[in-house]
Design a protein around this motif. Structure first.
Motif, PDB file in Angstrom:
ATOM      1  N   ASP A  38       1.023  -1.108  -0.114  1.00  0.00           N
ATOM      2  CA  ASP A  38       0.057   0.003   0.056  1.00  0.00           C
ATOM      3  C   ASP A  38       0.839   1.291   0.110  1.00  0.00           C
ATOM      4  O   ASP A  38      -0.020   2.446   0.184  1.00  0.00           O
ATOM      5  N   SER A  39       2.061   1.239  -0.120  1.00  0.00           N
ATOM      6  CA  SER A  39       2.777   2.372  -0.432  1.00  0.00           C
ATOM      7  C   SER A  39       3.299   2.809  -1.675  1.00  0.00           C
ATOM      8  O   SER A  39       3.648   1.827  -2.480  1.00  0.00           O
ATOM      9  N   GLY A  40       3.184   4.102  -1.860  1.00  0.00           N
ATOM     10  CA  GLY A  40       3.596   4.618  -3.179  1.00  0.00           C
ATOM     11  C   GLY A  40       3.220   6.244  -3.211  1.00  0.00           C
ATOM     12  O   GLY A  40       2.813   6.848  -2.249  1.00  0.00           O
ATOM     13  N   PHE A  41       3.197   6.640  -4.624  1.00  0.00           N
ATOM     14  CA  PHE A  41       2.919   8.094  -4.791  1.00  0.00           C
ATOM     15  C   PHE A  41       2.487   8.255  -6.284  1.00  0.00           C
ATOM     16  O   PHE A  41       2.810   7.591  -7.163  1.00  0.00           O
ATOM     17  N   GLY A  42       1.914   9.613  -6.557  1.00  0.00           N
ATOM     18  CA  GLY A  42       1.507   9.772  -7.611  1.00  0.00           C
ATOM     19  C   GLY A  42       1.874  11.420  -7.590  1.00  0.00           C
ATOM     20  O   GLY A  42       1.797  11.873  -6.853  1.00  0.00           O
ATOM     21  N   GLN A  43       2.132  11.814  -8.992  1.00  0.00           N
ATOM     22  CA  GLN A  43       2.516  13.390  -9.154  1.00  0.00           C
ATOM     23  C   GLN A  43       2.122  14.066 -10.390  1.00  0.00           C
ATOM     24  O   GLN A  43       2.125  13.035 -11.556  1.00  0.00           O
ATOM     25  N   SER A  44       1.668  14.927 -10.367  1.00  0.00           N
ATOM     26  CA  SER A  44       1.355  15.734 -11.574  1.00  0.00           C
ATOM     27  C   SER A  44       1.936  17.066 -11.610  1.00  0.00           C
ATOM     28  O   SER A  44       2.932  17.469 -10.489  1.00  0.00           O
ATOM     29  N   LYS A  45       1.935  17.878 -12.523  1.00  0.00           N
ATOM     30  CA  LYS A  45       2.366  19.291 -12.497  1.00  0.00           C
ATOM     31  C   LYS A  45       2.069  20.153 -11.269  1.00  0.00           C
ATOM     32  O   LYS A  45       3.067  20.700 -10.619  1.00  0.00           O
ATOM     33  N   GLU A  46       0.895  19.918 -10.786  1.00  0.00           N
ATOM     34  CA  GLU A  46       0.513  20.797  -9.692  1.00  0.00           C
ATOM     35  C   GLU A  46      -0.293  20.098  -8.443  1.00  0.00           C
ATOM     36  O   GLU A  46      -0.549  20.884  -7.375  1.00  0.00           O
ATOM     37  N   GLN A  47      -0.001  18.833  -8.465  1.00  0.00           N
ATOM     38  CA  GLN A  47      -0.662  17.975  -7.330  1.00  0.00           C
ATOM     39  C   GLN A  47       0.471  16.709  -7.124  1.00  0.00           C
ATOM     40  O   GLN A  47       1.081  16.258  -7.809  1.00  0.00           O
ATOM     41  N   LEU A  48       0.163  16.248  -5.723  1.00  0.00           N
ATOM     42  CA  LEU A  48       0.955  15.369  -5.283  1.00  0.00           C
ATOM     43  C   LEU A  48       0.104  14.357  -4.500  1.00  0.00           C
ATOM     44  O   LEU A  48      -0.763  14.602  -3.645  1.00  0.00           O
ATOM     45  N   LEU A  49       0.249  13.076  -4.642  1.00  0.00           N
ATOM     46  CA  LEU A  49      -0.407  12.042  -4.077  1.00  0.00           C
ATOM     47  C   LEU A  49       0.552  11.034  -3.301  1.00  0.00           C
ATOM     48  O   LEU A  49       1.277  10.490  -4.061  1.00  0.00           O
ATOM     49  N   PHE A  50       0.255  10.600  -1.907  1.00  0.00           N
ATOM     50  CA  PHE A  50       0.992   9.777  -1.264  1.00  0.00           C
ATOM     51  C   PHE A  50      -0.355   8.519  -0.757  1.00  0.00           C
ATOM     52  O   PHE A  50      -1.337   8.937  -0.339  1.00  0.00           O
ATOM     53  N   THR A  51       0.188   7.558  -0.876  1.00  0.00           N
ATOM     54  CA  THR A  51      -0.481   6.597  -0.310  1.00  0.00           C
ATOM     55  C   THR A  51       0.483   5.410   0.803  1.00  0.00           C
ATOM     56  O   THR A  51       1.658   5.329   0.290  1.00  0.00           O
ATOM     57  N   PHE A  52      -0.009   5.223   1.620  1.00  0.00           N
ATOM     58  CA  PHE A  52       0.759   4.442   2.918  1.00  0.00           C
ATOM     59  C   PHE A  52      -0.266   3.730   3.935  1.00  0.00           C
ATOM     60  O   PHE A  52      -1.301   3.934   3.785  1.00  0.00           O
ATOM     61  N   ARG A  53       0.402   3.177   4.621  1.00  0.00           N
ATOM     62  CA  ARG A  53      -0.376   2.365   5.867  1.00  0.00           C
ATOM     63  C   ARG A  53       0.431   2.537   7.046  1.00  0.00           C
ATOM     64  O   ARG A  53       1.662   2.494   7.261  1.00  0.00           O
ATOM     65  N   THR A  54      -0.538   2.763   8.096  1.00  0.00           N
ATOM     66  CA  THR A  54      -0.374   2.818   9.626  1.00  0.00           C
ATOM     67  C   THR A  54      -1.041   1.690   9.923  1.00  0.00           C
ATOM     68  O   THR A  54      -0.628   0.454   9.615  1.00  0.00           O
ATOM     69  N   LEU A  55      -2.346   1.685  10.553  1.00  0.00           N
ATOM     70  CA  LEU A  55      -3.169   0.421  10.677  1.00  0.00           C
ATOM     71  C   LEU A  55      -4.113   0.575   9.568  1.00  0.00           C
ATOM     72  O   LEU A  55      -4.258  -0.597   8.975  1.00  0.00           O
ATOM     73  N   ALA A  56      -4.326   1.620   9.235  1.00  0.00           N
ATOM     74  CA  ALA A  56      -5.375   1.782   7.919  1.00  0.00           C
ATOM     75  C   ALA A  56      -4.666   2.118   6.752  1.00  0.00           C
ATOM     76  O   ALA A  56      -3.551   2.985   6.871  1.00  0.00           O
ATOM     77  N   LYS A  57      -5.057   2.029   5.638  1.00  0.00           N
ATOM     78  CA  LYS A  57      -4.581   2.360   4.438  1.00  0.00           C
ATOM     79  C   LYS A  57      -4.875   3.631   4.168  1.00  0.00           C
ATOM     80  O   LYS A  57      -5.870   3.970   4.401  1.00  0.00           O
ATOM     81  N   THR A  58      -3.891   4.713   3.940  1.00  0.00           N
ATOM     82  CA  THR A  58      -4.047   5.998   3.878  1.00  0.00           C
ATOM     83  C   THR A  58      -3.698   6.546   2.552  1.00  0.00           C
ATOM     84  O   THR A  58      -2.764   6.478   1.885  1.00  0.00           O
ATOM     85  N   THR A  59      -4.451   7.405   1.942  1.00  0.00           N
ATOM     86  CA  THR A  59      -4.027   8.252   0.735  1.00  0.00           C
ATOM     87  C   THR A  59      -4.408   9.615   0.876  1.00  0.00           C
ATOM     88  O   THR A  59      -5.521  10.202   1.233  1.00  0.00           O
ATOM     89  N   VAL A  60      -3.333  10.459   0.490  1.00  0.00           N
ATOM     90  CA  VAL A  60      -3.406  11.997   0.745  1.00  0.00           C
ATOM     91  C   VAL A  60      -3.343  12.582  -0.476  1.00  0.00           C
ATOM     92  O   VAL A  60      -2.338  12.286  -1.195  1.00  0.00           O
ATOM     93  N   ILE A  61      -4.144  13.548  -1.051  1.00  0.00           N
ATOM     94  CA  ILE A  61      -4.198  14.472  -2.166  1.00  0.00           C
ATOM     95  C   ILE A  61      -3.942  15.605  -1.983  1.00  0.00           C
ATOM     96  O   ILE A  61      -4.943  16.337  -0.937  1.00  0.00           O
ATOM     97  N   THR A  62      -2.998  16.370  -2.361  1.00  0.00           N
ATOM     98  CA  THR A  62      -2.692  17.892  -1.903  1.00  0.00           C
ATOM     99  C   THR A  62      -2.342  18.618  -3.313  1.00  0.00           C
ATOM    100  O   THR A  62      -1.799  18.028  -4.127  1.00  0.00           O
ATOM    101  N   LYS A  63      -2.302  19.997  -3.299  1.00  0.00           N
ATOM    102  CA  LYS A  63      -1.842  20.809  -4.148  1.00  0.00           C
ATOM    103  C   LYS A  63      -0.347  21.122  -3.786  1.00  0.00           C
ATOM    104  O   LYS A  63       0.044  21.292  -2.841  1.00  0.00           O
ATOM    105  N   LYS A  64       0.518  21.450  -4.833  1.00  0.00           N
ATOM    106  CA  LYS A  64       1.794  22.046  -4.579  1.00  0.00           C
ATOM    107  C   LYS A  64       1.639  23.305  -3.814  1.00  0.00           C
ATOM    108  O   LYS A  64       2.663  23.509  -2.829  1.00  0.00           O
ATOM    109  N   HIS A  65       1.007  24.336  -3.919  1.00  0.00           N
ATOM    110  CA  HIS A  65       0.695  25.527  -3.306  1.00  0.00           C
ATOM    111  C   HIS A  65       0.215  25.379  -1.895  1.00  0.00           C
ATOM    112  O   HIS A  65       0.342  26.303  -1.219  1.00  0.00           O
ATOM    113  N   CYS A  66      -0.341  24.282  -1.426  1.00  0.00           N
ATOM    114  CA  CYS A  66      -0.794  23.929  -0.163  1.00  0.00           C
ATOM    115  C   CYS A  66       0.331  23.205   0.864  1.00  0.00           C
ATOM    116  O   CYS A  66       0.178  23.466   2.026  1.00  0.00           O
TER     117      CYS A  66
END
Length: 488
Positions: free
Chosen positions: A408-436
């Motif tokens: 469940d670990s990985g990442f995704g990336q575009s010009k202005e967006q970043l996505l992280f996916t990882f697991r602690t107990l639950a699988k978590t996916t986080v999407i954010t913008k570069k300026h954030c």
């Protein structure tokens, strides 16, 4: 609603509400006082045995007196440019809140409110720091609706006066475009798959820690001796029954919390309502959203369900001023429906990029990290207790957990967006913008360096210290690449 009206006062139920809040804060001392008073034979007790209970009664009496004084002195008025509040039981204070600083106006109602047809109204501003700037604990529901409409109209009027007449057509409130509601089936699934067991267990442990001083030492000796001489099968059955009871209690609590959940969204604001015993309403300006977080719990992931949160910054617009928060956006949704919902309620965070998984040799890192503690603990327990060898049964779970973390670990990336996916107990996916993103970094432990791996992390403004998300064991070149992507 008249702007020049006299100062208004709260409903008398305010006194009862403040008393109940005070009792919640000192409930553990109250229980301790009762135990200390009645722990022996009442017929043989002296007046000294009643001192703890008398102290609690006196404290509650003081709370009542202060509550009455606070209610009598609490006055408010909605004027042309601001809200005026006058209050104080001991220290008198006056507060002025301008309409253009108000971020949200929300209502809530518990059982007492609903019995009397009342509601509590919270007004949050840019500098509220996670707490309402103004709270009206008990007013009629009709008055709460009038106040919300009045504040909204004032904000629109202020906006209109600061723009050209050419732009005034754009000041109309945006029409509601999406409405999501939990079905009864989804409410049941939310309840049965919630992680509230841990919270309830923590509550029991907190109460136990307060009561431990008054429990006789002989009781501890007896219980510990019983555990040592009890069969392993009985202990396992007992633990399973305790967990089952906690699960049932947590399911009931979660059902009432999520009853009547609804999400209404437009291009500027989300309105989230939930609760049956205590109805709550929360308004979230879309511009405050810094990241979307999707969690798939251990029970929900096999069923294809997930939960959506929003990491929100403070309304001040300035770093370091005000605290942000994590907001529950939607408690249960099919994973396949998430992109559509996110695209509808906040198009800027819609995502479609592919996720790049970490390298296969990172599995050994995660296996070492997950299995070290269970192995050490199992060896110690085997030495100390006859049944300690059972702890080695946790090793397959550690291996499974390390594999899930790898998968469940990985990442995704575009010009202005970043996505992280990882697991602690639950699988978590986080999407954010570069300026954030407030900060981004990478690091490598000695073990990671041997595998040419690194940890990449970024922070967004979702608390006073920011909220950080990380993916471990990425290739080191990938971590450097992500840092280069973030640099201006």
């Amino acid at each position: 609603m008249s702007e020049s009206s006299d100062l208004k006062k709260l409903h008398p139920l305010t006194v009862v509400l403040r008393l109940t809040d005070s009792i919640k804060q000192i409930i553990v001392p109250i229980i301790l006082a009762i135990i200390l008073t009645f722990k022996g034979d009442i017929s043989d007790s002296s007046w000294k045995d009643w001192i703890p209970s008398l102290v609690m009664v006196g404290l509650l009496f003081i709370y009542v007196i202060f509550g009455v004084i606070e209610w009598l002195r609490y006055r408010y008025r909605f004027e042309d440019e601001h809200i005026y509040v006058k209050r104080g039981a001991v220290i008198k204070s006056e507060r002025y809140v301008r309409y253009n600083r108000i971020q949200s106006v929300r209502t809530r109602a518990n059982v007492l409110h609903r019995l009397f047809g009342l509601a509590a109204l919270d007004i949050e501003t840019a500098g509220s720091r996670g707490r309402p700037e103004v709270t009206l604990p008990a007013i009629t529901k009709d008055e709460a609706d009038v106040i919300k409409a009045f504040v909204h109209n004032k904000q629109q009027t202020n906006m209109a006066s600061s723009t050209d007449s050419h732009d005034k057509e754009n000041l109309k409130p945006p029409e509601t475009k999406t409405l999501y509601q939990l079905t009864l089936k989804e409410q049941v699934v939310v309840s049965l798959t919630s992680s509230a067991v841990g919270l309830i267990l923590a509550g029991f442990l907190a109460i136990y820690s307060q009561l431990s001083d008054v429990i006789p030492e002989d009781t501890y000796t007896y219980l510990w001796g019983t555990v040592l001489h009890t069969s392993v099968v009985f202990l396992i059955v007992f633990i399973i029954l305790c967990l089952a009871v906690l699960w049932v209690v947590s399911a009931i609590v979660m059902f009432f919390r999520m009853k009547a959940f609804s999400l209404t969204a437009d291009e500027k604001e989300w309105v989230i309502k939930r609760g049956i015993l205590e109805k709550k309403e929360q308004k979230i300006p879309v511009r405050r959203v810094q990241a979307i977080r999707i969690t798939e719990g251990l029970l929900r992931q096999p069923l294809g369900y997930a939960t959506i949160y929003a990491e929100c910054a403070s309304g001040s617009g300035e770093p370091g001023k005000g605290a942000g928060t994590s907001v529950l956006v939607y408690p249960l949704i099919k994973k396949t429906d998430i992109p559509k919902l996110v695209g509808n309620i906040i198009p800027a965070f819609s995502y479609s990029q592919e996720i790049t998984a970490i390298r296969k040799n990172s599995l050994w890192l995660k296996l070492f990290r997950a299995a070290t503690a269970p192995v050490v603990i199992s060896i110690v327990l085997s030495i100390l207790f006859p049944w300690g060898w059972l702890a080695f049964l946790s090793l397959p779970l550690a291996v499974l957990y390390s594999y899930l973390c790898y998968k469940d670990s990985g990442f995704g990336q575009s010009k202005e967006q970043l996505l992280f996916t990882f697991r602690t107990l639950a699988k978590t996916t986080v999407i954010t913008k570069k300026h954030c993103i407030q900060a981004m970094s990478h690091s490598s432990s000695p073990m990671q360096k041997r595998f040419d791996a690194a940890t990449a992390q970024f922070s967004v403004m979702a608390s006073l210290a920011g909220k950080t998300f990380k993916v471990r064991d990425l290739p080191r070149k990938t971590a450097y690449h992500l840092l280069d992507w973030y640099r201006p």
